[in-house]
Design a protein around this motif. Sequence first.
Motif, PDB file in Angstrom:
ATOM      1  N   ARG A  84      -2.071-125.347  -7.873  1.00  0.00           N
ATOM      2  CA  ARG A  84      -3.530-125.272  -7.746  1.00  0.00           C
ATOM      3  C   ARG A  84      -4.071-123.968  -8.310  1.00  0.00           C
ATOM      4  NH1 ARG A  84      -2.734-127.604  -2.525  1.00  0.00           N
ATOM      5  NH2 ARG A  84      -3.154-125.618  -1.516  1.00  0.00           N
ATOM      6  N   GLY A  88      -7.254-125.020 -13.470  1.00  0.00           N
ATOM      7  CA  GLY A  88      -8.596-124.447 -13.368  1.00  0.00           C
ATOM      8  C   GLY A  88      -8.564-122.941 -13.404  1.00  0.00           C
ATOM      9  N   TYR A 110     -23.157-126.508  -8.090  1.00  0.00           N
ATOM     10  CA  TYR A 110     -22.189-126.569  -6.998  1.00  0.00           C
ATOM     11  C   TYR A 110     -20.789-126.813  -7.547  1.00  0.00           C
ATOM     12  CZ  TYR A 110     -19.812-128.105  -2.764  1.00  0.00           C
ATOM     13  OH  TYR A 110     -18.923-128.226  -1.732  1.00  0.00           O
ATOM     14  N   GLN A 111     -20.705-127.748  -8.519  1.00  0.00           N
ATOM     15  CA  GLN A 111     -19.386-128.122  -9.019  1.00  0.00           C
ATOM     16  C   GLN A 111     -18.739-127.008  -9.834  1.00  0.00           C
ATOM     17  OE1 GLN A 111     -18.846-132.273 -10.289  1.00  0.00           O
ATOM     18  NE2 GLN A 111     -20.958-132.636  -9.724  1.00  0.00           N
ATOM     19  N   ILE A 112     -19.562-126.260 -10.573  1.00  0.00           N
ATOM     20  CA  ILE A 112     -18.988-125.137 -11.323  1.00  0.00           C
ATOM     21  C   ILE A 112     -18.628-124.020 -10.344  1.00  0.00           C
ATOM     22  CG2 ILE A 112     -19.405-123.456 -13.143  1.00  0.00           C
ATOM     23  CD1 ILE A 112     -21.342-125.475 -14.378  1.00  0.00           C
ATOM     24  N   GLU A 114     -17.624-124.291  -7.393  1.00  0.00           N
ATOM     25  CA  GLU A 114     -16.360-124.595  -6.711  1.00  0.00           C
ATOM     26  C   GLU A 114     -15.175-123.999  -7.454  1.00  0.00           C
ATOM     27  OE1 GLU A 114     -16.116-128.835  -6.353  1.00  0.00           O
ATOM     28  OE2 GLU A 114     -15.710-128.662  -4.222  1.00  0.00           O
ATOM     29  N   ALA A 115     -15.208-124.127  -8.776  1.00  0.00           N
ATOM     30  CA  ALA A 115     -14.107-123.584  -9.581  1.00  0.00           C
ATOM     31  C   ALA A 115     -14.098-122.061  -9.486  1.00  0.00           C
ATOM     32  CB  ALA A 115     -14.253-124.033 -11.030  1.00  0.00           C
ATOM     33  N   ARG A 117     -15.321-120.219  -7.045  1.00  0.00           N
ATOM     34  CA  ARG A 117     -14.950-119.823  -5.695  1.00  0.00           C
ATOM     35  C   ARG A 117     -13.440-119.964  -5.471  1.00  0.00           C
ATOM     36  NH1 ARG A 117     -18.211-123.085  -1.438  1.00  0.00           N
ATOM     37  NH2 ARG A 117     -17.183-124.638  -2.671  1.00  0.00           N
ATOM     38  N   THR A 118     -12.880-121.080  -6.009  1.00  0.00           N
ATOM     39  CA  THR A 118     -11.456-121.321  -5.801  1.00  0.00           C
ATOM     40  C   THR A 118     -10.596-120.254  -6.471  1.00  0.00           C
ATOM     41  OG1 THR A 118     -11.952-123.666  -5.787  1.00  0.00           O
ATOM     42  CG2 THR A 118      -9.652-123.077  -6.004  1.00  0.00           C
ATOM     43  N   HIS A 119     -10.998-119.843  -7.672  1.00  0.00           N
ATOM     44  CA  HIS A 119     -10.099-118.976  -8.441  1.00  0.00           C
ATOM     45  C   HIS A 119     -10.504-117.504  -8.444  1.00  0.00           C
ATOM     46  CE1 HIS A 119      -7.757-122.333  -9.839  1.00  0.00           C
ATOM     47  NE2 HIS A 119      -8.886-122.982 -10.070  1.00  0.00           N
ATOM     48  N   MET A 166     -17.296-125.448 -16.458  1.00  0.00           N
ATOM     49  CA  MET A 166     -16.422-125.518 -15.289  1.00  0.00           C
ATOM     50  C   MET A 166     -15.004-125.104 -15.672  1.00  0.00           C
ATOM     51  SD  MET A 166     -15.721-128.866 -13.014  1.00  0.00           S
ATOM     52  CE  MET A 166     -17.410-129.414 -13.042  1.00  0.00           C
TER      53      MET A 166
ATOM     54  N   TYR B 239      -9.172-132.305  -8.981  1.00  0.00           N
ATOM     55  CA  TYR B 239      -7.787-131.821  -8.958  1.00  0.00           C
ATOM     56  C   TYR B 239      -7.554-130.838 -10.110  1.00  0.00           C
ATOM     57  CZ  TYR B 239      -6.063-135.065  -5.388  1.00  0.00           C
ATOM     58  OH  TYR B 239      -5.817-135.717  -4.215  1.00  0.00           O
ATOM     59  N   ALA B 240      -8.139-131.153 -11.272  1.00  0.00           N
ATOM     60  CA  ALA B 240      -7.949-130.291 -12.437  1.00  0.00           C
ATOM     61  C   ALA B 240      -8.539-128.904 -12.199  1.00  0.00           C
ATOM     62  CB  ALA B 240      -8.582-130.928 -13.673  1.00  0.00           C
ATOM     63  N   LYS B 241      -9.529-128.843 -11.304  1.00  0.00           N
ATOM     64  CA  LYS B 241     -10.149-127.557 -10.976  1.00  0.00           C
ATOM     65  C   LYS B 241      -9.242-126.727 -10.083  1.00  0.00           C
ATOM     66  CE  LYS B 241     -14.424-128.883  -9.695  1.00  0.00           C
ATOM     67  NZ  LYS B 241     -15.761-128.794  -9.060  1.00  0.00           N
ATOM     68  N   GLY B 242      -8.212-127.366  -9.536  1.00  0.00           N
ATOM     69  CA  GLY B 242      -7.314-126.641  -8.642  1.00  0.00           C
ATOM     70  C   GLY B 242      -7.759-126.664  -7.194  1.00  0.00           C
ATOM     71  N   LEU B 243      -8.594-127.636  -6.828  1.00  0.00           N
ATOM     72  CA  LEU B 243      -9.030-127.718  -5.432  1.00  0.00           C
ATOM     73  C   LEU B 243      -7.904-128.254  -4.568  1.00  0.00           C
ATOM     74  CD1 LEU B 243     -12.612-129.238  -5.795  1.00  0.00           C
ATOM     75  CD2 LEU B 243     -11.941-126.844  -5.659  1.00  0.00           C
ATOM     76  N   ARG B 247      -9.742-130.981   0.240  1.00  0.00           N
ATOM     77  CA  ARG B 247     -11.100-130.802  -0.241  1.00  0.00           C
ATOM     78  C   ARG B 247     -11.485-131.922  -1.221  1.00  0.00           C
ATOM     79  NH1 ARG B 247     -15.052-127.105   0.063  1.00  0.00           N
ATOM     80  NH2 ARG B 247     -16.538-127.426  -1.622  1.00  0.00           N
ATOM     81  N   HIS B 252     -15.084-134.414  -2.190  1.00  0.00           N
ATOM     82  CA  HIS B 252     -15.463-135.106  -3.422  1.00  0.00           C
ATOM     83  C   HIS B 252     -15.401-136.623  -3.282  1.00  0.00           C
ATOM     84  CE1 HIS B 252     -16.056-131.915  -6.460  1.00  0.00           C
ATOM     85  NE2 HIS B 252     -15.472-131.196  -5.510  1.00  0.00           N
TER      86      HIS B 252
END
Lengths: 343, 337
Positions: A84, A88, A110-112, A114-115, A117-119, A166, B239-243, B247, B252
Amino acid sequence: MSLLEVRKLSVAFQTQGGWFRAVEGVNLSLDRGEVLAIVGESGSGKSVAMLALMGLLPATARIECERLLLDGQDLLGLAPKARRRLNGGTMAMIFQEPMSSLNPCFTIGYQIDEAVRTHLGGGRKARRERVLHLLELVGIPDPPRRFDAYPHQLSGGMSQRAMIAMALAADPELLIADEPTTALDVTVQAQILELLLKLQQERDMGLILITHDMGVVAETAQHVLVQYAGQQVERQAVRGLFEQPLHPYTRALLDALPERAPPGDFLPTIPGLVPGQHDRPRGCLFAPRCGHAGALCQTQEPVWQQLESGPGWRCHFVQGDPPAPVFPAPAALQQGGEQGEQD
Amino acid sequence: MLRFILQKILLLIPTFIGITLAAFMFVRLLPGDPVTILTGERGVDPERRAAMMAQLGLDQPLPLQYLDYVGKLLQGDFGQSLATHRPVTEEFFARLPATLELALFAILIAIALGVPAGILAAVKRGRWPDHLVMGVALTGYSMPIFWWGLLLIMLFSTGLGWTPVSGRLDIINYYFEPVTGFMVIDAWLSGERGAVASALRHLLLPSIVLSTIPMAVIARQTRSAMLEVLGEDYVRTAYAKGLPTWRVILVHALRNALITVVTVIGLQIGVLMAGAVLTETIFAWPGIGKWMIEAIARRDYPAVQGGLLFIAVLVMVVNLIVDLLYGWINPRVRDGR
């Protein structure tokens, strides 16, 4: 050390009729700042191979690989958490259908975010700044307004730009673009490609571009990998590929380009279909559709041949160094094409 | 948005007319009539009987009776109960809170268990959790409510003695004036020690029984909606985003699956009202379900008609709310169309 190194990647899917080999023995390597194009018809395993790299295949897929290194890190048997971090983060992917690749229930911002925030993490405000910056980077006009837009309020081109934003959220080193322009209008296609190349050069990213458009290949890539029925049939630098294709399939693909076609009433085509799960030929997989196939091709699988200067191909023909175009005149192929069209 | 709501409300009018007709017809299709019930087994002489019929307006031809009924409805007059001689409206709304309390708890239980079970089944598709959830759901869906209710009473009430057999409250130990009609809230307002617990213990079994069918339906619908959504491109993107997997599934995928699940939950309100009739009868729950059963037994035409009408309006209003919720959940509906 190259950015990405893949040796003998194979993917098989468990189906009711047994194992279906979608990808067989694909090798590739990619450096930072390099663009590699993977071309082939639908069903040639281009996308599957890349999804395997990203670990995005369903559980019914069996992936085998001798070596799979990204930036020196082994991707094989990676723990979910480490995977994970990569997805991304170090490597990102954009897809063929931008509209359906975005979640209809959440805003673009929001969707961008998320990426991001995650990384990268960070406070709400800093992240918002980053997302707005990304939106601007990919050429989306009026970022503060688009931040709150839902995917259905964007055009296909804008959606793909949002997908690119994203993907770039955490400054990836490798970007995989799976037919990023196929679903878009022709005019928009050029813009998106241009954007991808610009970003790739600015950031010195490695870019793998899956496409079935030879024109796109010629304009963008440094190296080309030609896939057929899950196998890699040719790999060489883009210039060499267009000037001196080594595999009959590559040549047939090039001959089918309108701008390269010999003058005449018919555009050459490749007769027949890519073999499926149950009609795989015994010898060369391309033999049934090949204008040059001989007895050997029908019975024996060709091996991969590689020149020291780089180009490699999987065919019984053309051996020796330097490779000589010993194919019969293209007329034979052209004839085959006409038959194919009448079929 | 306002236009959308008005449109929906306008559409309710023909439905409403249809329901008045249906309610009117159904009660009269029942064998027997109010006078026969009122006068008992021995009956009365024909003259007296005819007089009573005339007094109730039942001697008129059916179309006239219907017009008379609708005419009064338009003036807001739902008639008087033949049994109690009190206005149907009053009778109905006195009992509505008990049913609402029961139905609310039941739907909450159904959602709280059904949705997670459906998600689990979808995520573990084809493996034992999936088979278990689907097996239980099918059993729950196929179970006759009255039988299921009796089984639970036998086990938990008479057998183990954990829960009371019937009623809404332990009336020997507690007494307080109703304020809201919701026993749990009233018990809380009364400040009596243990009253809330008593109310909740009374509520537990009936709401479990009532929730069974909606829970099964919700679990099955959640599963199929999730299965569909999990195959979508945007799930792959997530998944490709690494979530993390949770989540991807709970944010989603679920958000999209909920669009269909909410519709189904709305439809369950009707099922819930039907189920309330049986559940309330088994548990002697003093709500509108039990009241309706009694009204039917007494051939109390105005009460049955009024009850049916109110319940129908309730279901329609809930569905309207679901329609509005739908716009909130699904952004694509929100913009126009």
